[in-house]
Design a protein around this motif. Structure first.
Motif, PDB file in Angstrom:
ATOM      1  N   ASP A   1       0.788  -1.235   0.000  1.00 34.23           N
ATOM      2  CA  ASP A   1       0.000   0.000   0.000  1.00 34.23           C
ATOM      3  C   ASP A   1       0.828   1.298   0.000  1.00 34.23           C
ATOM      4  N   HIS A   2       1.870   1.376   0.803  1.00 30.93           N
ATOM      5  CA  HIS A   2       2.556   2.660   0.988  1.00 30.93           C
ATOM      6  C   HIS A   2       3.286   3.160  -0.270  1.00 30.93           C
ATOM      7  N   ASN A   3       3.970   2.249  -0.950  1.00 29.73           N
ATOM      8  CA  ASN A   3       4.855   2.618  -2.052  1.00 29.73           C
ATOM      9  C   ASN A   3       4.229   2.611  -3.424  1.00 29.73           C
TER      10      ASN A   3
ATOM     11  N   GLY B   1      -5.376  -2.749  -1.084  1.00 26.90           N
ATOM     12  CA  GLY B   1      -5.736  -1.416  -0.613  1.00 26.90           C
ATOM     13  C   GLY B   1      -4.934  -1.098   0.629  1.00 26.90           C
ATOM     14  N   ILE B   2      -5.301  -0.012   1.301  1.00 30.78           N
ATOM     15  CA  ILE B   2      -4.582   0.367   2.518  1.00 30.78           C
ATOM     16  C   ILE B   2      -4.863  -0.686   3.590  1.00 30.78           C
ATOM     17  N   VAL B   3      -3.815  -1.080   4.242  1.00 25.99           N
ATOM     18  CA  VAL B   3      -3.860  -2.197   5.189  1.00 25.99           C
ATOM     19  C   VAL B   3      -5.019  -2.067   6.196  1.00 25.99           C
TER      20      VAL B   3
ATOM     21  N   GLY C   1       2.620  -3.410  11.736  1.00 26.62           N
ATOM     22  CA  GLY C   1       3.756  -2.495  11.822  1.00 26.62           C
ATOM     23  C   GLY C   1       3.381  -1.146  11.274  1.00 26.62           C
ATOM     24  N   ASP C   2       2.413  -0.518  11.907  1.00 24.14           N
ATOM     25  CA  ASP C   2       1.888   0.763  11.437  1.00 24.14           C
ATOM     26  C   ASP C   2       1.058   1.382  12.550  1.00 24.14           C
ATOM     27  N   SER C   3       1.317   2.643  12.843  1.00 24.60           N
ATOM     28  CA  SER C   3       0.670   3.239  14.016  1.00 24.60           C
ATOM     29  C   SER C   3      -0.848   3.367  13.883  1.00 24.60           C
ATOM     30  N   HIS C   4      -1.352   3.438  12.654  1.00 23.92           N
ATOM     31  CA  HIS C   4      -2.799   3.628  12.505  1.00 23.92           C
ATOM     32  C   HIS C   4      -3.605   2.338  12.618  1.00 23.92           C
ATOM     33  N   THR C   5      -2.950   1.310  13.119  1.00 27.23           N
ATOM     34  CA  THR C   5      -3.638   0.057  13.421  1.00 27.23           C
ATOM     35  C   THR C   5      -4.771   0.300  14.414  1.00 27.23           C
TER      36      THR C   5
ATOM     37  N   GLY D   1      -8.562  10.699   0.592  1.00 30.31           N
ATOM     38  CA  GLY D   1      -8.096   9.317   0.688  1.00 30.31           C
ATOM     39  C   GLY D   1      -7.520   9.041   2.060  1.00 30.31           C
ATOM     40  N   SER D   2      -6.667   8.008   2.166  1.00 31.08           N
ATOM     41  CA  SER D   2      -5.980   7.545   3.384  1.00 31.08           C
ATOM     42  C   SER D   2      -6.846   6.590   4.197  1.00 31.08           C
ATOM     43  N   CYS D   3      -6.189   5.971   5.185  1.00 32.88           N
ATOM     44  CA  CYS D   3      -6.909   5.019   6.039  1.00 32.88           C
ATOM     45  C   CYS D   3      -7.872   5.732   6.977  1.00 32.88           C
ATOM     46  N   THR D   4      -7.762   7.053   7.079  1.00 32.77           N
ATOM     47  CA  THR D   4      -8.714   7.812   7.888  1.00 32.77           C
ATOM     48  C   THR D   4     -10.026   8.016   7.126  1.00 32.77           C
TER      49      THR D   4
ATOM     50  N   GLY E   1      -4.299   3.128  -2.596  1.00 32.67           N
ATOM     51  CA  GLY E   1      -3.027   3.059  -1.872  1.00 32.67           C
ATOM     52  C   GLY E   1      -2.947   4.208  -0.881  1.00 32.67           C
ATOM     53  N   CYS E   2      -1.800   4.329  -0.209  1.00 35.76           N
ATOM     54  CA  CYS E   2      -1.619   5.394   0.783  1.00 35.76           C
ATOM     55  C   CYS E   2      -1.404   6.749   0.121  1.00 35.76           C
ATOM     56  N   SER E   3      -0.702   6.736  -0.995  1.00 40.87           N
ATOM     57  CA  SER E   3      -0.592   7.921  -1.842  1.00 40.87           C
ATOM     58  C   SER E   3      -0.071   9.135  -1.078  1.00 40.87           C
TER      59      SER E   3
ATOM     60  N   CYS F   1      -0.976  10.657   1.441  1.00 45.12           N
ATOM     61  CA  CYS F   1      -1.021  10.708   2.908  1.00 45.12           C
ATOM     62  C   CYS F   1       0.394  10.833   3.441  1.00 45.12           C
ATOM     63  N   LEU F   2       1.352  10.146   2.802  1.00 40.12           N
ATOM     64  CA  LEU F   2       2.746  10.324   3.219  1.00 40.12           C
ATOM     65  C   LEU F   2       3.715  10.442   2.060  1.00 40.12           C
ATOM     66  N   GLY F   3       3.220  10.324   0.842  1.00 46.75           N
ATOM     67  CA  GLY F   3       4.091  10.602  -0.305  1.00 46.75           C
ATOM     68  C   GLY F   3       5.319   9.732  -0.424  1.00 46.75           C
TER      69      GLY F   3
ATOM     70  N   SER G   1      -6.348  13.172   5.297  1.00 48.07           N
ATOM     71  CA  SER G   1      -5.485  12.210   5.979  1.00 48.07           C
ATOM     72  C   SER G   1      -5.380  12.541   7.470  1.00 48.07           C
ATOM     73  N   ASN G   2      -4.375  12.021   8.140  1.00 50.55           N
ATOM     74  CA  ASN G   2      -4.344  12.111   9.600  1.00 50.55           C
ATOM     75  C   ASN G   2      -3.147  12.849  10.183  1.00 50.55           C
ATOM     76  N   ARG G   3      -2.157  13.182   9.367  1.00 55.43           N
ATOM     77  CA  ARG G   3      -0.962  13.845   9.923  1.00 55.43           C
ATOM     78  C   ARG G   3      -0.596  15.066   9.110  1.00 55.43           C
TER      79      ARG G   3
ATOM     80  N   GLY H   1       6.571  18.337   6.251  1.00 62.18           N
ATOM     81  CA  GLY H   1       7.081  17.471   5.192  1.00 62.18           C
ATOM     82  C   GLY H   1       6.316  16.176   4.993  1.00 62.18           C
ATOM     83  N   ARG H   2       5.242  15.974   5.751  1.00 61.40           N
ATOM     84  CA  ARG H   2       4.533  14.707   5.680  1.00 61.40           C
ATOM     85  C   ARG H   2       4.062  14.380   4.254  1.00 61.40           C
ATOM     86  N   GLN H   3       3.464  15.371   3.590  1.00 57.97           N
ATOM     87  CA  GLN H   3       2.917  15.096   2.257  1.00 57.97           C
ATOM     88  C   GLN H   3       3.898  15.486   1.145  1.00 57.97           C
TER      89      GLN H   3
HETATM   90  S1  SF4 Z   1      -1.669   6.809   7.707  1.00 63.45           S
HETATM   91 FE1  SF4 Z   1      -1.404   7.129   5.555  1.00 63.45          FE
HETATM   92  S2  SF4 Z   1       0.491   6.072   5.124  1.00 63.45           S
HETATM   93 FE2  SF4 Z   1      -0.191   5.292   7.078  1.00 63.45          FE
HETATM   94  S3  SF4 Z   1      -1.424   3.488   6.583  1.00 63.45           S
HETATM   95 FE3  SF4 Z   1      -2.801   5.222   6.652  1.00 63.45          FE
HETATM   96  S4  SF4 Z   1      -2.958   5.900   4.562  1.00 63.45           S
HETATM   97 FE4  SF4 Z   1      -1.144   4.632   4.694  1.00 63.45          FE
END
Ligand code: SF4
Lengths: 469, 205
Positions: free
Chosen positions: A63-65, A107-109, A128-132, A346-349, A407-409, A411-413, A429-431, A435-437
């Protein structure tokens, strides 16, 4: 037995063993894996001749890349390609199910776990991702872990943990029209601060929480980590069961009935103890945008850019001044006068079907402003397909949105979707970190409806003024 | 994992709150499939100018702090993402101990798994240590893990709290996965009971 919180109940049901100092070995029921934080974990296993203990409890996705443009030509960036190829090799070698970039389920995890019914109430979920934290919307104890812990879970299906404290966020009353789960979660963080939940697991409770849809609860819990909490939880209810029923990996037949029976017991007992309580009146919340570079820098759209001197704490004053410099904003400016260049939906949010419907509702029959370029990145292949079937994709495209692959797109570039220095973005997105995006990019966080309103007017806008007119 | 019993060295002061993991190591360094060599990306956007040259004003570019072993940071250090790359980058740069008034939970866990020691002390102590760290290369800090004490350049001693289990692993450089796998029978027993009680727990396929 003493009255227990929902968190206490799930925790107790997963303790495998306890060290003398109270550190516990916790059983992990569900493990999600993506390409960025897993390579070093799999190579650790290989190095030590270890196997994945229960491969069927891990689900992997890219998803991220991944590029969100046409994927038939593969990935251009050699480093991204290597990371994606490595995930395929690792999942093949260790027998883990993997959704690759051609799979409609990709899709996004944090979107695919619930979508597939892999995430279930009462389970422990890690990734392995904080937005779990997102998965807490189902009453699952879900939190982000580092790569060493990913390796630990792969090898042993357990995790060493210290129990967190119990915190409740009690949201009384009803959210006003035009105010969404995103506004609520930003309002909570504005109140508690980004470290307010540190060391705690938050349970969100109250009328406004029960009223939220399951997707809204995911938006809410997604940002629990932005408030510093280890995890966010909402007790499962009939809406949860209805959402999960019939999903590919959800229980069926007799198993389903037994599961629901058990899930109904997953609620905080009357009189259970919370170490910390935060109360919010839902009816007082307005649509919110962020002005700075921390998610706690959030204010109602009707407000103005704050003066750094207005903060009591000296460290906060310095941080606020740094934020304003970075964001290119002057204290006192009306938030609704801030012009934008980009819109990211977009994003997991906020990359689920209800989010896209909310955007379509605002922009239907309108065009995005001339100074704006806007993109929609659905959270999964299945969300994308559904939006196309519902005619949402057509509405968005004719309004001028760029319609992308999941994908994450931005949200973190990590893929090619990035802001240029000083470009200003209305983002779902959430952050909003520096430089996040994209290096030098300026992010304003908001709900999908608010981002849609900004797309149409070219500046941050109170969506209620558009919908009502 | 590398053991850590004692450490003496210079401390770099970073008096900012909410230093997030994107600041510690930005996304362009996350594409690696190795744990090594991330020190060069540590604090990238503060440490380097846009043209790639060193920003002379950033603390770790100052001669006195180029070989710092400690970092003294503002509140809520390491907030944001779960990327262990943040811990790997600090460790690769040579920082083995970070002292702050609070850390994000995930970063805290990640750091200890990589042989780093994170120390929480009250804000007024942090403010004081931050001032002392400003004196640069002559201001030596030291920490003794066994007695859980930080000694500041002025000789003052500060006790800190730490979970016994973490301390034990760090003092002895233990591999946590190997420790856990010794409990195989216990884990298998747990799995058996859980699957009898909740047959729905296995994902449908
Ligand atoms: S916060 Fe952004 S980069 Fe992290 S999983 Fe969600 S969409 Fe992907």
């Amino acid at each position: 037995m003493a009255a227990q919180t929902l968190y206490d109940k799930i925790w107790d049901a997963h303790v495998v063993s306890t060290e003398p100092d109270g550190t516990c070995l916790i059983y992990i029921d569900r493990h999600l894996v993506h390409e960025v934080t897993s390579a070093q974990a799999f190579s650790g296993l290989r190095h030590n001749n270890r196997q994945v203990r229960r491969p069927e409890l891990t689900l992997a996705v890219v998803d991220h890349n991944i590029p969100t443009s046409d994927r038939s030509k593969g990935i251009n960036d050699p480093e991204s390609k290597l990371q994606v190829d490595t995930l395929r090799t690792n999942t093949d070698e260790f027998g883990v199910e993997y959704y690759d970039e051609q799979d409609v389920r990709q899709g996004i995890v944090h979107i695919i776990g619930p979508e597939q019914g892999f995430t279930l109430p009462g389970t422990t979920v890690v990734c392995g991702d904080s937005h779990t934290a997102t998965h807490g919307a189902f009453g699952a104890l879900a939190h982000g872990i580092g790569t060493s812990e990913v390796e630990h879970v792969l090898a042993s299906q357990t995790l060493l943990q210290n129990k967190s404290k119990n915190m409740q966020v009690l949201v009384k009353g009803k959210l006003p029209d035009g105010v969404t789960a995103k506004d609520l979660t930003l309002a909570i963080i504005a109140k508690t601060g980004t470290a307010g939940g540190t060391g705690h697991v938050i349970e969100y409770r109250g009328e406004a929480i029960s009223d939220l849809s399951i997707e809204g609860r995911m938006t809410l819990c997604n940002m629990a980590i932005e408030g510093g909490a280890r995890a966010g939880l909402v007790a499962p209810d009939e809406k949860t069961f209805a959402y999960l029923k019939g999903r590919p990996k959800a229980p069926r037949g007799k198993d389903w009935d037994e599961a629901v029976e058990y899930w109904k017991t997953l609620k905080t007992d009357e009189g259970a103890h919370f170490d910390l309580t935060v109360e919010i009146d839902a009816s007082s919340i307005a649509p919110i945008v962020t002005w700075g570079t921390s998610p706690e820098d959030a204010l109602p759209i009707t407000d103005t850019v704050p003066d750094p001197k207005s903060f009591k704490d000296e460290h906060k004053q310095t941080a606020a001044q740094r934020s304003l410099d970075y964001m290119g904003l002057t204290a006192g400016t009306s938030l609704s006068d801030i012009e934008i260049d980009k819109v990211f939906i977009g994003s997991c949010t906020n990359g689920r079907i209800e989010d896209l419907r909310a955007v379509a509702k605002v922009v239907e029959g309108k065009k995005i402003a001339e100074n704006v370029s806007a993109m929609v990145v659905p959270g999964s292949g299945l969300v994308k397909k559904q939006a196309e079937e519902e005619g949402i994709a057509d509405i968005l495209k004719s309004a001028g949105f760029d319609w992308r692959e999941p994908g994450c797109s931005m949200c973190l570039g990590m893929n090619p979707d990035r802001l240029k220095p000083q470009e200003r973005c209305a983002s779902t997105s959430n952050r909003n970190f520096e430089g996040r995006q994209g290096h030098g990019g300026r992010t304003h966080l908001m709900s999908p409806a608010m981002a849609a309103a900004a797309a149409v007017t070219g500046k941050l806008t109170d969506v209620r003024t558009i919908v009502n007119s | 994992m590398r053991a850590l019993k004692e450490l003496t060295g210079v401390a770099a002061p970073l008096p900012m709150i909410n230093v997030d993991t994107d600041m510690i190591i930005p996304k362009q360094y996350l594409k690696t499939i190795s744990r090594d060599g991330l020190g060069k990306g540590l604090f990238h956007s503060m440490r380097y100018n846009d043209d790639g040259t060193d920003n002379p004003d950033f603390v770790l570019n100052k001669e006195a702090y180029k070989n710092a072993d400690f970092l003294i940071a503002g509140d809520n250090f390491g907030c944001g993402s779960s990327r262990e790359h943040a811990a790997w980058a600090l460790e690769d740069f040579g920082i083995r101990c970070v002292i702050s008034s609070s850390f994000s939970d995930i970063f805290y866990n990640n750091a200890f798994k990589n042989g780093m020691l994170l120390i929480k002390l009250p804000q007024d102590v942090i403010d004081n240590l931050m001032q002392q760290a400003e004196y640069g290369s002559n201001a030596k800090f030291s920490v003794d893990l066994e007695s859980q004490t930080v000694t500041a350049p002025d000789g003052s001693e500060h006790k800190f709290e730490l979970d016994e289990f973490r301390k034990h692993c760090l003092l002895n450089g233990l591999d946590e996965i190997a420790l856990t796998l010794e409990k195989d029978a216990c884990i298998t027993g747990f799995e058996k009971t859980a699957s009898q009680k909740h047959s729905w727990l296995s994902p449908a396929s």
